[in-house]
Design an enzyme around this catalytic site. Structure first.
Site, PDB file in Angstrom:
ATOM      1  N   CYS A 197       0.842  -1.191   0.000  1.00  0.00           N
ATOM      2  CA  CYS A 197       0.000   0.000   0.000  1.00  0.00           C
ATOM      3  C   CYS A 197       0.877   1.241   0.000  1.00  0.00           C
ATOM      4  O   CYS A 197       1.931   1.223   0.633  1.00  0.00           O
ATOM      5  CB  CYS A 197      -0.905   0.001   1.229  1.00  0.00           C
ATOM      6  N   PRO A 198       0.513   2.281  -0.696  1.00  0.00           N
ATOM      7  CA  PRO A 198      -0.793   2.502  -1.317  1.00  0.00           C
ATOM      8  C   PRO A 198      -0.923   2.021  -2.763  1.00  0.00           C
ATOM      9  O   PRO A 198      -1.892   2.378  -3.412  1.00  0.00           O
ATOM     10  CB  PRO A 198      -0.919   4.021  -1.267  1.00  0.00           C
TER      11      PRO A 198
END
Ligand code: SF4
Lengths: 75, 353
Positions: free
Chosen positions: A13-14
């Site tokens: 992530c992201p």
């Protein structure tokens, strides 16, 4: 209305959110996108992104190795 | 014929959102003035945000939220996260204004981000850009003499508004045009966080992130050292996403100029490093519980043995006479290996990156 798959495995992530966001931009109202991830952080981030942008979270599934998140596109 | 009343269009601001308190406040202050605000968050690969910390095993803690998304949700505004990994390379590798205390090219970085926000603003028919910058808060990019540099070099010029310190700056276009009320902006300056914390309280914002040191790993001494080492060892200043993610994970040791050893610190990191097995030679401890170890640059058996003796030091067999490994070279050749673990003193301090 169609169903699409997105492979976001191996991404931290992201990036799974970014890939989801960019893919959703190409889809139509009512389409379903299944996102496969390996970063469990996606279980927080993708639903948060859906809430912000008004997409519908259909389901989340998780096992040892993978996370699967299904969303319905709302435009 | 009836006269058609002219309804002024709601002005639209795009906010650079890092996930910290300052950009949250800047966006909220604009919303409170009735503007339509959307957030932009840039992912350079070095961002502290994201779940790199979730690689580390911590059974008691859930994965951390992404603060930029969280801020957007709290403020009820859309957030667009933009992958700038490739474009950011030229910022980091060739900063026109140099680096800060570590490898952080803050002035070029801010200019780049505002420039990207300008492109987005123009493509999406927005009117201006806001940031949560505070005059004097950070030594490189948030000074009275560098604020105009960012505005000018990004091309945003007076469409760049910094609501938290706007009253200390000449009025920008949104203020002059009356799109925002300058009187309701702020004049914060300096490194103190007190005015921001007081404003948060006044606005009823109680939960917010306070990232220490900066928004990215480039402000971190240890991270910058590892990145410099990477460039030096390759005799080339370049990187890809895998390189820079790997620098956030594990203990990095360089026992010889050509030899690097990366030892996972826990089961979470071991799991993560397994994803790199195709790219590296690796050592998997078989006789004891222990971390996965990646090896880069090994030239002969002596190098492999040295790496294994280091790796053995970090497993449960550290006091054993001998520790076994499965050794797998980059081209997939496997063999068993047994070594005596180094003692704590044999792993030299200056091997650590
Ligand atoms: S701390 Fe990092 S992300 Fe923030 S301005 Fe400096 S270089 Fe850019």
């Amino acid at each position: 209305m169609s169903t699409y798959q997105l492979d976001a495995t191996g991404l931290l992530c992201p990036l799974p959110v970014i890939r989801t966001q960019d893919r959703v931009a190409t889809l139509r109202q009512g389409d379903v996108l299944s996102v496969h991830c390996t970063d469990p952080g996606a279980l927080l981030d993708i639903p948060a992104w859906c809430r912000i942008h008004g997409h519908e979270l259909l389901s989340t599934q998780e096992n040892e190795e993978e996370v699967l998140i299904c969303i319905r596109v709302r435009k | 014929m009836k006269a058609v009343a002219h309804i002024p269009r709601t002005r639209r601001a795009v906010a650079l959102i890092s996930g910290g308190l300052d950009s949250m406040l800047a966006a909220r202050v604009m919303q409170d003035q009735g503007l339509h605000v959307e957030g932009l968050n840039f992912f350079t690969g070095f961002c502290v945000e994201g779940h790199t910390h979730a690689i580390r095993n911590n059974p008691n803690r859930k994965p951390r939220r992404n603060n930029a998304l969280w801020v957007a949700e709290q403020l009820g505004m859309p957030l667009h996260i933009v992958d700038v990994i490739e474009e950011y390379k030229s910022v980091l590798l060739r900063p026109r204004h140099g680096y800060g205390a570590n490898l952080n090219p803050c002035l070029d970085c801010k200019t780049f981000m505002v420039g990207k926000a300008l492109e987005w603003m123009q493509a999406h028919d927005f009117d201006f850009i806001i940031t949560g910058e505070v005059l004097g808060q950070r030594p490189m990019s948030q000074r009275r003499d560098t604020f105009p540099v960012v505005a000018r070099e990004s091309g945003a010029n007076d469409r760049l508004l910094r609501p938290l310190c706007a009253q200390l700056q000449p009025p920008t276009l949104p203020e002059r045009e009356g799109w925002v009320d300058r009187e309701q902006l702020y004049g914060f300056s300096g490194r103190t966080r007190k005015p921001q914390i007081a404003l948060a309280r006044q606005l009823g914002i109680e939960d917010y992130a306070q990232p220490a040191g900066g928004c990215c790993f480039l402000t971190d001494v240890a991270y910058s050292r590892k990145l410099r080492d990477l460039w030096q060892s390759r005799a080339k200043r370049d990187y890809d996403l895998d390189d820079i993610m790997l620098l956030k994970v594990g203990r990095h040791l360089r026992p010889k100029p050509h030899l690097k050893v990366i030892v996972a610190r826990d089961a979470g990191e071991t799991r993560y490093l397994r994803g790199y097995r195709k790219r590296f030679t690796y050592l998997d401890m078989t006789s004891h519980n222990g971390p996965l170890t990646l090896v880069e640059g090994e030239r002969d058996d002596a190098d492999v043995e040295l790496a294994a003796r280091i790796a053995a030091r970090f497993g449960q067999g550290r006091e054993a006479k001998s520790v076994s490994f499965q050794f797998v070279s980059r081209d997939g050749i496997e063999r068993e290996l047994q070594v005596a673990p180094f003692t704590v003193d044999e792993v030299l301090e200056d091997w650590y990156l």
